[in-house]
Design an enzyme around this catalytic site. Sequence first.
Site, mmCIF file in Angstrom:
data_model
loop_
_atom_site.group_PDB
_atom_site.id
_atom_site.type_symbol
_atom_site.label_atom_id
_atom_site.label_comp_id
_atom_site.label_asym_id
_atom_site.label_seq_id
_atom_site.Cartn_x
_atom_site.Cartn_y
_atom_site.Cartn_z
ATOM 1 N N SER A 15 0.842 -1.205 0.000
ATOM 2 C CA SER A 15 0.000 0.000 0.000
ATOM 3 C C SER A 15 0.873 1.249 0.000
ATOM 4 C CB SER A 15 -0.924 0.018 1.228
ATOM 5 O OG SER A 15 -0.162 0.067 2.425
ATOM 6 N N LEU A 17 3.180 4.406 -0.374
ATOM 7 C CA LEU A 17 4.395 4.697 -1.128
ATOM 8 C C LEU A 17 5.043 3.425 -1.652
ATOM 9 C CD1 LEU A 17 5.979 7.453 1.169
ATOM 10 C CD2 LEU A 17 4.408 7.749 -0.759
ATOM 11 N N ASP A 57 7.422 -9.312 8.763
ATOM 12 C CA ASP A 57 7.522 -8.262 9.769
ATOM 13 C C ASP A 57 8.968 -7.786 9.751
ATOM 14 O OD1 ASP A 57 7.718 -6.670 12.003
ATOM 15 O OD2 ASP A 57 7.129 -8.211 13.447
ATOM 16 N N VAL A 58 9.213 -6.599 9.225
ATOM 17 C CA VAL A 58 10.589 -6.136 9.043
ATOM 18 C C VAL A 58 11.334 -5.952 10.361
ATOM 19 C CG1 VAL A 58 10.160 -5.061 6.796
ATOM 20 C CG2 VAL A 58 9.881 -3.702 8.899
ATOM 21 N N CYS A 85 10.031 0.886 2.393
ATOM 22 C CA CYS A 85 8.892 1.785 2.628
ATOM 23 C C CYS A 85 8.074 1.379 3.849
ATOM 24 C CB CYS A 85 7.982 1.817 1.404
ATOM 25 S SG CYS A 85 8.728 2.573 -0.051
ATOM 26 N N TYR A 160 8.580 9.262 15.885
ATOM 27 C CA TYR A 160 8.630 9.178 14.429
ATOM 28 C C TYR A 160 9.828 9.951 13.886
ATOM 29 C CZ TYR A 160 6.949 9.414 9.586
ATOM 30 O OH TYR A 160 6.829 9.314 8.218
ATOM 31 N N PHE A 193 2.161 13.372 1.847
ATOM 32 C CA PHE A 193 1.730 12.602 0.690
ATOM 33 C C PHE A 193 0.334 12.033 0.894
ATOM 34 C CE2 PHE A 193 5.854 13.123 -0.904
ATOM 35 C CZ PHE A 193 5.913 12.626 -2.207
ATOM 36 N N THR A 195 -1.451 9.290 1.158
ATOM 37 C CA THR A 195 -1.361 7.867 1.484
ATOM 38 C C THR A 195 -2.611 7.473 2.270
ATOM 39 O OG1 THR A 195 -0.205 8.366 3.541
ATOM 40 C CG2 THR A 195 1.155 8.012 1.582
#
Length: 254
Positions: A15, A17, A57-58, A85, A160, A193, A195
């Site tokens: 989904s 970007l 899961d990164v 991303c 963040y 953006f 998104t």
Amino acid sequence: MQIDQQVALITGGGSGLGAATARAMAARGARVAILDFDAGKGAQLAAETGGFSIKCDVANAAEVEAAVAQSIAHFGDAPRIVVNCAGIASAARIVGREGKLALELFERVIRVNLIGSYNVMSYAARAMMGLAPLASGERGVIINTASAAFEDGQVGQSAYAASKGAIAAMCLPAAREFAKPGIRVMAIAPGLFSTPMMEALPPETTAQIAANIPFPARLGRPEEFGLMACQIVENAYLNGTTIRLDGAVRLPPR
């Protein structure tokens, strides 16, 4: 590097970007591996782009190692292009109401955004090192996603902004480390953006946000992020830096 026929591994590719980047790479002939925590969305994009979907899961290093191995087994080649991303944008004040601390949220954001990107970069770079160099000497390109918030994070974005600032900060040392094997490392810092996260806001809120963007006076389009990723891959002299993609916006405190 020409994108055609190269293996491109995109995290968060189901989904936003990531999906736009997967589409852009596939349109230029790449063989796309889509890693996403949401297996359904990843499979949908893979079907659309003729790619290969892997649930991952990164933040889990073992899952990332297995996903890179699955991609290599499927395509018969290690990825020469990696775009990270995958990420979350959870927000909270450092000290919230009644003195509640946001330590758990901070740790989670760092694990997904920063450690997740580091995991993918690590395993992908190791695989790239085993590839034969192209005529230019290049073996691969890794693009991580920072954010405009790394320079002008707003109230509630401490976690963040910290995660994205670290991604920007590790870009140069990573590029220097991987220079000898011919692997470039870049970062894109998108601004505001369109998104799924932004689309969930009321129209009047979105309009108010977009009013702060000098030109073009609108939210960025995901395909513009995908285009930037492709341009980085194709321009061999881009290395070790973070590009803001933001319409000249500078975020206010709130």
